[in-house]
Design an enzyme around this catalytic site. Structure first.
Site, PDB file in Angstrom:
ATOM      1  N   PRO A  62       0.777  -1.253   0.000  1.00 37.35           N
ATOM      2  CA  PRO A  62       0.000   0.000   0.000  1.00 37.35           C
ATOM      3  C   PRO A  62       0.806   1.300   0.000  1.00 37.35           C
ATOM      4  O   PRO A  62       0.757   2.087   0.944  1.00 37.35           O
ATOM      5  CB  PRO A  62      -0.839  -0.133   1.266  1.00 37.35           C
ATOM      6  CG  PRO A  62       0.022  -0.931   2.186  1.00 37.35           C
ATOM      7  CD  PRO A  62       0.736  -1.912   1.297  1.00 37.35           C
ATOM      8  N   CYS A  63       1.498   1.568  -1.097  1.00 37.51           N
ATOM      9  CA  CYS A  63       2.221   2.832  -1.205  1.00 37.51           C
ATOM     10  C   CYS A  63       1.253   4.017  -1.233  1.00 37.51           C
ATOM     11  O   CYS A  63       1.642   5.139  -0.918  1.00 37.51           O
ATOM     12  CB  CYS A  63       3.142   2.826  -2.410  1.00 37.51           C
ATOM     13  SG  CYS A  63       2.341   2.466  -3.974  1.00 37.51           S
TER      14      CYS A  63
END
Length: 152
Positions: A120-121
């Site tokens: 989850p950047c």
């Protein structure tokens, strides 16, 4: 063998690529690449199930197998990204502190995340919670955060 599948999401086409070891790439694609397989390829099938849950607003419980290629530093940053719980955010500075690095080096590596959404950047924010770059575009980043009920 490399397998590809184009997933239709509410935010546009998502290209999924896998090899026999797991998912190697997930990215938003404006021009979908030709499918080389179908969603029955094992890790792609798992990824599709995860994406279906995610876009329904459910917290996905299981993840497909990943096959990440990168330097030791990249692997370290991507591992830290994987530790971000669903529905929460961190800053580049916080990530940098966790691995004793600079926010700029961490930010450059976050931007090279090959497996969007799953790693989850989109949950990484700038200083003081400021919305900053995302390879899928800032509008998509806002929508992904909204899916996870994150208020900016």
């Amino acid at each position: 063998m490399i397998a590809r599948f184009n997933y239709s999401s509410p935010l546009g086409k998502i290209g999924i690529q896998a090899d026999k070891y797991g998912i190697t790439e997930v990215k938003f694609v404006d021009q979908p690449e030709e499918d080389i397989s179908n969603p029955n390829y094992p890790s792609i099938k798992e990824a599709v199930r995860w994406l279906d849950d995610y876009f329904l607003g459910n917290v996905p419980s299981t993840y497909p197998q990943f096959h990440l290629r990168g330097t030791d530093f990249q692997q370290k940053v991507w591992q830290q990204l994987r530790q971000i719980p669903y529905g929460t955010t961190v800053t580049y500075g916080q990530l940098a502190q966790r691995i004793n690095s600079s926010p700029r080096a961490v930010g450059n590596t976050v931007g090279k995340n090959p497996i969007l959404l799953f790693i989850p950047c989109h949950s990484v924010l700038g200083q003081n919670g400021k919305l900053t770059g995302y390879s899928g575009g800032l509008e998509r980043k806002k929508k992904l955060l909204a899916i996870e009920n994150i208020k900016l």
